[in-house]
Design an enzyme around this catalytic site. Structure first.
Site, PDB file in Angstrom:
ATOM      1  N   ILE A   1      27.001 -11.270  12.018  1.00 48.89           N
ATOM      2  CA  ILE A   1      25.768 -11.539  12.747  1.00 48.89           C
ATOM      3  C   ILE A   1      26.034 -11.739  14.246  1.00 48.89           C
ATOM      4  O   ILE A   1      25.142 -11.528  15.069  1.00 48.89           O
ATOM      5  CB  ILE A   1      25.043 -12.734  12.079  1.00 48.89           C
ATOM      6  CG1 ILE A   1      23.583 -12.418  11.957  1.00 48.89           C
ATOM      7  CG2 ILE A   1      25.333 -14.042  12.726  1.00 48.89           C
ATOM      8  CD1 ILE A   1      23.299 -11.239  11.067  1.00 48.89           C
TER       9      ILE A   1
ATOM     10  N   TYR B   1      37.352 -22.238  19.447  1.00 49.43           N
ATOM     11  CA  TYR B   1      35.953 -22.605  19.688  1.00 49.43           C
ATOM     12  C   TYR B   1      35.881 -23.682  20.771  1.00 49.43           C
ATOM     13  O   TYR B   1      34.949 -23.715  21.571  1.00 49.43           O
ATOM     14  CB  TYR B   1      35.308 -23.112  18.396  1.00 49.43           C
ATOM     15  CG  TYR B   1      35.248 -22.093  17.271  1.00 49.43           C
ATOM     16  CD1 TYR B   1      35.208 -20.724  17.531  1.00 49.43           C
ATOM     17  CD2 TYR B   1      35.217 -22.495  15.939  1.00 49.43           C
ATOM     18  CE1 TYR B   1      35.147 -19.790  16.500  1.00 49.43           C
ATOM     19  CE2 TYR B   1      35.146 -21.574  14.903  1.00 49.43           C
ATOM     20  CZ  TYR B   1      35.121 -20.223  15.193  1.00 49.43           C
ATOM     21  OH  TYR B   1      35.048 -19.313  14.165  1.00 49.43           O
TER      22      TYR B   1
ATOM     23  N   LYS C   1      20.879 -20.053  10.995  1.00 45.62           N
ATOM     24  CA  LYS C   1      20.312 -20.659   9.793  1.00 45.62           C
ATOM     25  C   LYS C   1      21.324 -20.566   8.671  1.00 45.62           C
ATOM     26  O   LYS C   1      22.141 -19.640   8.720  1.00 45.62           O
ATOM     27  CB  LYS C   1      18.995 -20.007   9.384  1.00 45.62           C
ATOM     28  CG  LYS C   1      18.927 -18.492   9.396  1.00 45.62           C
ATOM     29  CD  LYS C   1      19.871 -17.635   8.636  1.00 45.62           C
ATOM     30  CE  LYS C   1      20.063 -17.830   7.168  1.00 45.62           C
ATOM     31  NZ  LYS C   1      21.028 -16.853   6.567  1.00 45.62           N
TER      32      LYS C   1
HETATM   33  N1  LIG Z   1      19.907 -14.451  11.044  1.00 44.05           N
HETATM   34  C1  LIG Z   1      20.343 -13.579  10.156  1.00 44.05           C
HETATM   35  O1  LIG Z   1      19.724 -12.559   9.884  1.00 44.05           O
HETATM   36  C2  LIG Z   1      21.623 -13.839   9.498  1.00 44.05           C
HETATM   37  C3  LIG Z   1      22.200 -12.843   8.732  1.00 44.05           C
HETATM   38  C4  LIG Z   1      23.439 -13.094   8.187  1.00 44.05           C
HETATM   39  C5  LIG Z   1      24.032 -14.324   8.361  1.00 44.05           C
HETATM   40  N2  LIG Z   1      23.433 -15.293   9.083  1.00 44.05           N
HETATM   41  C6  LIG Z   1      24.062 -16.612   9.240  1.00 44.05           C
HETATM   42  O2  LIG Z   1      25.118 -16.507  10.179  1.00 44.05           O
HETATM   43  C7  LIG Z   1      26.242 -17.246   9.742  1.00 44.05           C
HETATM   44  C8  LIG Z   1      27.437 -16.298   9.719  1.00 44.05           C
HETATM   45  O3  LIG Z   1      27.156 -15.233   8.839  1.00 44.05           O
HETATM   46  P1  LIG Z   1      27.946 -13.840   8.945  1.00 44.05           P
HETATM   47  O4  LIG Z   1      27.309 -12.938   7.923  1.00 44.05           O
HETATM   48  O5  LIG Z   1      28.026 -13.389  10.333  1.00 44.05           O
HETATM   49  O6  LIG Z   1      29.362 -14.308   8.392  1.00 44.05           O
HETATM   50  P2  LIG Z   1      30.784 -13.631   8.628  1.00 44.05           P
HETATM   51  O7  LIG Z   1      30.618 -12.159   8.851  1.00 44.05           O
HETATM   52  O8  LIG Z   1      31.646 -14.099   7.525  1.00 44.05           O
HETATM   53  O9  LIG Z   1      31.281 -14.258  10.011  1.00 44.05           O
HETATM   54  C9  LIG Z   1      31.477 -15.622  10.177  1.00 44.05           C
HETATM   55  C10 LIG Z   1      32.438 -15.841  11.333  1.00 44.05           C
HETATM   56  O10 LIG Z   1      32.687 -17.240  11.400  1.00 44.05           O
HETATM   57  C11 LIG Z   1      34.033 -17.487  11.768  1.00 44.05           C
HETATM   58  N3  LIG Z   1      34.646 -18.379  10.777  1.00 44.05           N
HETATM   59  C12 LIG Z   1      35.106 -19.625  11.031  1.00 44.05           C
HETATM   60  N4  LIG Z   1      35.606 -20.196   9.947  1.00 44.05           N
HETATM   61  C13 LIG Z   1      35.480 -19.300   8.954  1.00 44.05           C
HETATM   62  C14 LIG Z   1      35.837 -19.309   7.590  1.00 44.05           C
HETATM   63  N5  LIG Z   1      36.414 -20.370   7.003  1.00 44.05           N
HETATM   64  N6  LIG Z   1      35.575 -18.215   6.846  1.00 44.05           N
HETATM   65  C15 LIG Z   1      34.975 -17.153   7.395  1.00 44.05           C
HETATM   66  N7  LIG Z   1      34.627 -17.088   8.704  1.00 44.05           N
HETATM   67  C16 LIG Z   1      34.870 -18.150   9.479  1.00 44.05           C
HETATM   68  C17 LIG Z   1      34.721 -16.141  11.837  1.00 44.05           C
HETATM   69  O11 LIG Z   1      34.851 -15.815  13.210  1.00 44.05           O
HETATM   70  P3  LIG Z   1      36.252 -15.941  13.958  1.00 44.05           P
HETATM   71  O12 LIG Z   1      37.281 -15.441  12.967  1.00 44.05           O
HETATM   72  O13 LIG Z   1      36.092 -15.094  15.143  1.00 44.05           O
HETATM   73  O14 LIG Z   1      36.477 -17.383  14.291  1.00 44.05           O
HETATM   74  C18 LIG Z   1      33.789 -15.192  11.145  1.00 44.05           C
HETATM   75  O15 LIG Z   1      33.851 -13.912  11.690  1.00 44.05           O
HETATM   76  C19 LIG Z   1      25.871 -17.832   8.373  1.00 44.05           C
HETATM   77  O16 LIG Z   1      25.557 -19.197   8.500  1.00 44.05           O
HETATM   78  C20 LIG Z   1      24.657 -17.054   7.940  1.00 44.05           C
HETATM   79  O17 LIG Z   1      23.712 -17.818   7.224  1.00 44.05           O
HETATM   80  C21 LIG Z   1      22.251 -15.071   9.661  1.00 44.05           C
END
Ligand SMILES: NC(=O)c1ccc[n+]([C@@H]2O[C@H](COP(=O)([O-])OP(=O)(O)OC[C@H]3O[C@@H](n4cnc5c(N)ncnc54)[C@H](OP(=O)(O)O)[C@@H]3O)[C@@H](O)[C@H]2O)c1
Length: 326
Positions: free
Chosen positions: A16, A59, A98
């Protein structure tokens, strides 16, 4: 801040984060100034991909960056509160993905910190800022469908089987309610306000999180919201707002680009498309609030973000679902 663009930092480089980076690039009043990741490599790669000049391998370094005005927190749910508190502590405004936090207690702590520091904070519930949803609320308030008596909304999708991934892993507060059910609960608050009753049930799958759930919210005037969400079952993603004189149907309501008003035996389809990915509207609201010196948005007030977490806490209590550390 008045003579220059609002400088954004992105905290986390996942799925995201890329969408928000694209949205920010489309806004004249936004500068994609910095990114923070747990590793230098990912910060570099994300910075390179989105032409972001300042790249931080932690961070904390992003939170400390004096060339940043507002930070978009987009880590897994379990880190939202911690990351938000750190950014606020370092004097940054925050737009946090969220669900706002994992539970209401964390939400209250984040809001208290923002208020104590006099800083802007907002839950990134982007759906509320879409033209279709603004139109929907306008129609409801105009009385065109009469008095709203019922609301129905669902958001379920069949994720692949990955017990370690954030959708199914209890360590990352997985499950349908926090990931996508929050859109339904937030919509109910948006249109009907705070419920006075909650009945719910869930199927807790083998990883220990809710693979699917259903919530019934009851209101003092007898209104009822029927909400369901899932991370292992596809559902239609349609919202229906049902009034005494008609109804509104919103397909794909969480990313709505149209709505249909059905009343007096007629259907009127209202186009509400947008050229970008939809994230730009919430970013524009955050920028407007910063420009006007507001510390929260009236479209998603902080007390409402807390109340939404309280409702989801109560549902999880009914299912006996606690996350590690709660
Ligand atoms: N608004 C929307 O439409 C929407 C859609 C999807 C998700 N979201 C929300 O956005 C948030 C992230 O979702 P995402 O789909 O982007 O997730 P994601 O692809 O897994 O990315 C999360 C990022 O958080 C960091 N991170 C830190 N600790 C982590 C851990 N223990 N495991 C995995 N990643 C970790 C990583 O960045 P670094 O490695 O660079 O530190 C990772 O790339 C969630 O809370 C979700 O509810 C919102």
């Amino acid at each position: 801040m008045s003579n220059r663009k609002i400088r954004w930092g992105i905290l986390g480089t996942g799925n995201i984060a890329n969408k928000m980076a694209d949205a920010l690039k489309s806004l004249e009043d936004a500068e994609l100034a910095a990114v923070g990741s747990r590793t230098n490599e990912k910060a570099e790669a994300f910075g390179e991909k989105h032409s972001i000049p300042r790249r931080h391998g932690s961070y904390q370094a992003l939170a400390d960056d004096p060339e940043v005005d507002i930070i978009y927190v987009c880590t897994p749910h379990t880190l939202h509160a911690e990351n938000t508190l750190m950014c606020l502590e370092r004097g940054k405004a925050v737009l946090c993905e969220k669900p706002f936090t994992v539970n209401a207690s964390q939400a209250r702590a984040a809001v208290a910190k923002a208020r104590e520091r006099g800083l802007f904070l907002m839950e990134a519930m982007w759906t509320r800022f879409l033209p279709a949803m603004r139109k929907c609320r306008e129609i409801v308030r105009s009385g065109r469908v009469g008095e709203v008596r019922m609301l129905q909304a669902d958001f379920g999708f069949r994720a692949g089987w990955d017990p370690q991934g954030r959708l199914l892993n209890p360590e990352l507060a997985g499950g349908g309610l926090l990931d996508v059910g929050v859109y339904c609960v937030s919509l109910a608050y948006f249109l009907l306000g705070a419920p006075s009753r909650l009945e719910s049930l869930a199927h807790i799958g083998e990883t220990g999180v809710d693979e699917q759930n259903a919530l019934l919210l009851g209101y003092p005037g007898g209104e009822i919201a029927i909400l369901s969400s899932a991370v292992r079952t596809n559902t239609p993603h349609v919202a229906f707002v049902m009034g005494t004189e008609g109804m509104i149907r919103i397909p794909a309501f969480w990313c709505a680009r149209e709505l249909t008003v059905i009343s007096g035996g007629q259907e009127e389809r209202i186009e509400a498309g947008y050229p970008g990915n939809g994230f730009e509207f919430q970013a524009m609201e955050a920028i407007r609030c910063l420009r006007e010196g507001l510390t929260e948005s009236e479209t998603i007030p902080l007390d409402e973000s807390i109340a939404i977490m309280e409702t989801m806490d109560r549902a999880r209590e009914q299912w006996g679902l606690k996350y590690p550390g709660e």
